[in-house]
Every structure is written in C-alpha cells, then in structure tokens.
Design an enzyme around this catalytic site. Structure first.
Site, PDB file in Angstrom:
ATOM      1  CG  ASN A 132       3.182  -3.712  12.995  1.00  0.00           C
ATOM      2  OD1 ASN A 132       2.698  -4.746  13.418  1.00  0.00           O
ATOM      3  ND2 ASN A 132       2.521  -2.923  12.186  1.00  0.00           N
ATOM      4  N   GLY A 133       2.959  -0.265  13.770  1.00  0.00           N
ATOM      5  CA  GLY A 133       1.937   0.403  14.572  1.00  0.00           C
ATOM      6  C   GLY A 133       1.768   1.825  14.124  1.00  0.00           C
ATOM      7  CE1 TYR A 144      -6.803  -8.491   3.396  1.00  0.00           C
ATOM      8  CE2 TYR A 144      -5.619  -6.935   4.768  1.00  0.00           C
ATOM      9  CZ  TYR A 144      -5.841  -7.516   3.537  1.00  0.00           C
ATOM     10  OH  TYR A 144      -5.096  -7.125   2.460  1.00  0.00           O
ATOM     11  N   GLY A 164       3.588  -6.034   4.320  1.00  0.00           N
ATOM     12  CA  GLY A 164       4.067  -4.792   3.724  1.00  0.00           C
ATOM     13  C   GLY A 164       4.888  -5.076   2.488  1.00  0.00           C
ATOM     14  CB  SER A 170      -7.450 -12.397   2.817  1.00  0.00           C
ATOM     15  OG  SER A 170      -8.350 -11.805   1.898  1.00  0.00           O
ATOM     16  CB  CYS A 225      -7.433   1.593  11.442  1.00  0.00           C
ATOM     17  SG  CYS A 225      -6.204   0.999  12.624  1.00  0.00           S
ATOM     18  CG  ASP A 279     -10.947 -10.631   4.304  1.00  0.00           C
ATOM     19  OD1 ASP A 279     -10.759  -9.422   4.527  1.00  0.00           O
ATOM     20  OD2 ASP A 279     -10.557 -11.202   3.266  1.00  0.00           O
ATOM     21  CB  CYS A 339       5.220  -2.576   9.235  1.00  0.00           C
ATOM     22  SG  CYS A 339       4.922  -0.912   8.708  1.00  0.00           S
TER      23      CYS A 339
HETATM   24  P1  AMP Z   1     -12.809  -3.015  -1.168  1.00  0.00           P
HETATM   25  O1  AMP Z   1     -12.989  -3.066  -2.640  1.00  0.00           O
HETATM   26  O2  AMP Z   1     -12.123  -1.724  -0.763  1.00  0.00           O
HETATM   27  O3  AMP Z   1     -14.070  -3.243  -0.405  1.00  0.00           O
HETATM   28  O4  AMP Z   1     -11.785  -4.160  -0.813  1.00  0.00           O
HETATM   29  C1  AMP Z   1     -12.133  -5.250  -0.037  1.00  0.00           C
HETATM   30  C2  AMP Z   1     -10.990  -6.248  -0.047  1.00  0.00           C
HETATM   31  O5  AMP Z   1      -9.815  -5.657   0.479  1.00  0.00           O
HETATM   32  C3  AMP Z   1     -11.318  -7.451   0.812  1.00  0.00           C
HETATM   33  O6  AMP Z   1     -11.289  -8.559  -0.046  1.00  0.00           O
HETATM   34  C4  AMP Z   1     -10.221  -7.536   1.855  1.00  0.00           C
HETATM   35  O7  AMP Z   1      -9.655  -8.830   1.850  1.00  0.00           O
HETATM   36  C5  AMP Z   1      -9.191  -6.527   1.428  1.00  0.00           C
HETATM   37  N1  AMP Z   1      -8.748  -5.674   2.554  1.00  0.00           N
HETATM   38  C6  AMP Z   1      -9.341  -5.462   3.723  1.00  0.00           C
HETATM   39  N2  AMP Z   1      -8.629  -4.610   4.494  1.00  0.00           N
HETATM   40  C7  AMP Z   1      -7.564  -4.252   3.778  1.00  0.00           C
HETATM   41  C8  AMP Z   1      -6.437  -3.412   4.017  1.00  0.00           C
HETATM   42  N3  AMP Z   1      -6.308  -2.748   5.163  1.00  0.00           N
HETATM   43  N4  AMP Z   1      -5.500  -3.301   3.035  1.00  0.00           N
HETATM   44  C9  AMP Z   1      -5.646  -3.956   1.876  1.00  0.00           C
HETATM   45  N5  AMP Z   1      -6.682  -4.780   1.580  1.00  0.00           N
HETATM   46  C10 AMP Z   1      -7.634  -4.930   2.517  1.00  0.00           C
END
Ligand code: AMP
Length: 460
Positions: free
Chosen positions: A118-119, A259, A43, A300, A399, A363, A17
């Site tokens: 946030n947390g 990220y 968020g 990102s 996480c 990322d 958040c």
């Molecule tokens: P995936 O298809 O699940 O491997 O999505 C990877 C993408 O999600 C990467 O391009 C990241 O920039 C993004 N990403 C990484 N962590 C998160 C997160 N916690 N919430 C939303 N997007 C994320």
C-alpha cells in the site's frame, strides 16, 4: 501502488490499497479473506491471498470484490498453511488488469517470495528504467515488482537484510508485507505515510492497514508498526523488530483521517472517529450557519457531520440515503441520463428536507461534480437553503503517495476561488475547514503530517 496512468512526467502512479497478513493460525487464508473483506473500502478492483505451509506458496487472486474473488469456498482448501498475506487493490476504471492484482510472487535465488503493497514509490520509474536497460524483464506495470527486482539483486543471503537493502534504494510511501515459506515480514516507510498495524489473535500475529480488520476476527489491536520499523515473524512465531533506516521526519497522511480509513478503525494509534468528529467541530467553529438541520453525504462524511451538529447544536438528520448495493461493475447507460451516477448512489429524504435550511457536510471536494449534483438533489428534495461545508481544506494538488486524486486541472479548488466554487455548486454558502484549523485539533497525534494535497509541499 501500481497503476500506469500518469502525471509525474509521463506517468501517473496512483493507488490506495488494503493489506492484511497473518502468521500462526490454522485458518490463515480464511482469516485473510475476512480481513480483506473488512478492508474492502480501501480497494475494490482486485483482491488476492497467498498462503504458505512452510514448504510452498499457494495463491489465489483475481479482479473483483473480495467476495467475488473468493466466492468458491473450495479455494481455501488450496490456500494451505498457517501464514498468509492478502491485498485489496484500488485503481481507476480502464487501468485495471489481472497482471497487476496482488500479491505479486516471484522466484529468485533464495526461493519464492510474495509481496503486497500500500503506497506509492516516487522513484520507481527511474529504477525500473535502469533495470530494464540492464536486461530485466518486468511482468507487471506495478512498482511493487520494482521492489522485488531490487530484492532479488541484493547481495545478502538473509531475506530481511535483502529487503532492507532493496528498500534503502526507494523513495516514497510504502506499507509492505512479504511472505516466504520461512517468515512473514512487515515494513513501513521511514516517513510513515500509510498506516500499518499489529494485532494478535491467540498465538497468531496479524498485520493490517486498519484495525477494523482485527475486529472482524475478534483479534486484539496491539499497536501501529512505527515509521521505518521492520518486523519479522518466523515459523516459531518469534517476532523481531528492527529499525534499519535513518530516522526521517514523519509524514503521516492526513487524508487517511479525512476520508480514506473507516471511522471505526484505529490507525496511527488513534481513533479515526475521534479525529473526524473533531474536524466537524472545528469546521463548525470556523463556518457556522443559520440552519434547521445538518446532514451528511453518507457514509464517509457521517462522522464529521455529527461533529458539526454537536458543536452548533443544529440537529443532525438523515437527509440523503445511500444505496449500498451498487456493484463495482454497475454499467452506466451511455451518459444519456445526466446525473445518473449520483441518482443511482443517493436519494433525498423529502420528509426530512422539505422547507428546511440545510447544512450539508462532506469530507472533501475533489472535482466538485458530485457536490454540484448533490446540491441540486437536496434542493429538489425540498430544501429552502443549502449551505455546503467541507471537513477538509481545498484539495489543490495531486497525491503521489497512494491516494487516488486527479490532475491539478481537474481539481476544482486549484482552478477556482471559494466563491467561484460556491457559485458552481449553486450553494447558498460554502465553507472549507482551514489547514491550520485541521492541524490544530487536539485529537490528532502530535506528529508531522503530509498535507501536500492542500499546500503542494511534497515531502519526497
Ligand atoms: P468530487 O465530485 O470529485 O468532488 O467527489 C467528491 C467525493 O468524493 C467526496 O464525497 C469524497 O467523499 C469522495 N472522495 C474524496 N477523495 C476520494 C478518493 N481519493 N477516491 C474516491 N472518492 C473520493
């Protein structure tokens, strides 16, 4: 921190958040709106502001983007006063409901108080269960409400002491802001998982998850709130700082740098851009490639991709364009078009990719589904080779401290080897930044980090 879809036992609490607070401005609510607008990336499911004129609290919140929730500018006439707090709520689809949108406001023996968080708390469920057995009634499924219940039960008659008393009972990650008619109180958990910063705009004090919320107001960044620090700003704008908790080893969330935070932000007293760029450089040292261009998965990974290009000397180019106008509410037509989500979000630039050996930097890889579709898209865009590079280590563990990650079974790196992932993505090569390499970059402040999503070493 507040969702109820669970994977710690029967629950999975997850939420990242943005929080914002301001003390001492006659445009408090309007500034809070702009601050939340800058923090929108933290968020997108709901937003809210509570303000005070020293007599009452005034609230407006709803599901939706900041701009949607505060579309009618007459709302600001109702959000009276010179102090305000605000929140951007994140949660995954299906878990969102109005009652969990923050700020959360309660009436208790000292009057009225509102909070934003946030947390993620790691013992909220146990605490809540105990209180429910004692007869407490909860309005939300949010663990922020658990904090407010603890506060209401605290023996002291001084608000900040009641907050300290409540927080001593909880574990996990929190960057919190409280607003009462008398004061604004900001506090960060003793391990410092999530960021929280102090800024100034004229006489006014500002608190925000990231410094980009200060920039949008032309405010000055002062410093981060230290892990375990609690700050009280009263109606006369006297700021008092306390360190009420026993010191703990820091556990700064490294994923904020990878990220989550904006690259133009300062968090933990450090520029996100600098760190993210150096992750890209370190990735290039660990996993160079013979290629013609480096591209990013916008937005990102832009900064890490620039770092990769700088280190290798391979030109950085824009091979994927992202559509910025996909509303949160975009409804997918019945999965009938495979890959539609990625096609809606990204488009390849054929003139850039045609005949090229391409390094694509992202990322992170979470489930691997986006990456797989992107590799296909880049090939269809004309690339001759696709070398996938990831500016973070393999995410193998969920996480529990505020970043939304799926269960281990859904995390591709917990199920497959790097070679198996490469084959799944259909990339010509795949390289991840090592954990040691990530932690070695000199731009990172030398504190302890939480790296639980990579190594499963959960600090709480
Ligand atoms: P995936 O298809 O699940 O491997 O999505 C990877 C993408 O999600 C990467 O391009 C990241 O920039 C993004 N990403 C990484 N962590 C998160 C997160 N916690 N919430 C939303 N997007 C994320």
């Amino acid at each position: 921190m507040n969702c109820v879809d669970c994977s710690i036992g029967q629950y999975k609490l997850r939420e990242h958040c943005g929080v914002f607070g301001i003390a001492g401005s006659r445009h408090a609510a309007l500034h809070a709106f702009r601050g939340l607008y800058a923090l929108q990336h933290r968020g997108q499911e709901g937003a809210g502001i509570v303000s005070t004129d020293g007599k009452s609290l005034y609230e407006h919140k709803n599901l939706g983007l900041v701009n949607e929730v505060f579309k009618d500018k007459r709302i600001f006439e109702k959000l009276k006063g010179t102090f305000a707090i605000g929140h951007n709520r994140y949660s995954t689809a299906g878990e969102t409901n109005y009652i969990n949108v923050q700020p959360i406001t309660i009436n208790f023996k000292m009057g009225v108080i509102s909070a934003v968080h946030n947390g993620n708390l790691t013992n909220a469920i146990q605490l809540k269960k105990g209180m429910e057995e004692d007869g407490s009634i909860f309005q939300t499924t949010s663990d922020t409400e658990v904090i407010l219940h603890l506060l209401a039960r605290a023996p002291s008659n001084e608000l900040y002491l009641m907050i300290i008393d409540a927080l001593k009972k909880i574990n996990g990650a929190y960057s919190l802001l409280f607003l009462s008619p008398e004061s604004l109180i900001a506090v960060r958990d003793p391990r410092g998982f999530r960021p929280l910063n102090i800024g100034k705009l004229g006489e006014a004090y500002i608190f925000a998850s990231e410094s980009c919320a200060f920039d949008i107001l032309g405010a000055e960044y002062i410093r981060q709130l230290e892990p375990g620090e609690l700050v009280v700003v009263d109606r006369n704008l006297n700021l008092q700082s306390f360190s009420p908790f026993p010191p703990r080893e820091n556990r700064i969330c490294i994923f904020e740098f990878i990220y989550f935070s904006r690259p133009d932000s300062t968090i933990f007293n450090t520029s996100v851009d600098k760190v993210r760029r150096s992750f890209g450089r370190q990735l290039a040292r660990e996993h160079p490639a013979s290629a013609d261009i480096v591209i990013s998965v916008p937005d990102s990974s832009n900064t890490a991709a620039v770092g990769y290009g700088q280190e290798t000397g391979i030109p950085y180019d824009h091979g994927l364009i992202r559509n910025h106008y996909i509303g949160r509410t975009f409804i997918m037509p019945e999965q009938d078009i495979r890959d539609a989500d990625v096609l809606i979000k990204y488009n390849p630039v054929r003139e850039v990719l045609k005949g090229k050996r391409v390094v694509v930097v992202d990322d992170s890889i979470v489930r691997g589904t986006t990456s797989r579709k992107l590799v296909r898209m880049i090939r269809q865009g004309g690339a001759r080779e696709v070398h996938f590079r990831v500016a973070s280590p393999q995410i193998k563990y969920p996480c529990f401290y505020g970043i939304d990650t799926p269960t281990s079974q859904e995390l591709i790196a917990s199920q497959k080897t790097v070679e198996e992932i490469r084959a799944y993505l259909d990339a010509d090569s795949l390289g991840y930044l090592s954990k040691e390499g990530m932690l070695s970059v000199k731009e990172l402040p030398s504190v302890q980090y939480c790296t639980a999503c990579f190594d499963g070493a959960y600090p709480v």
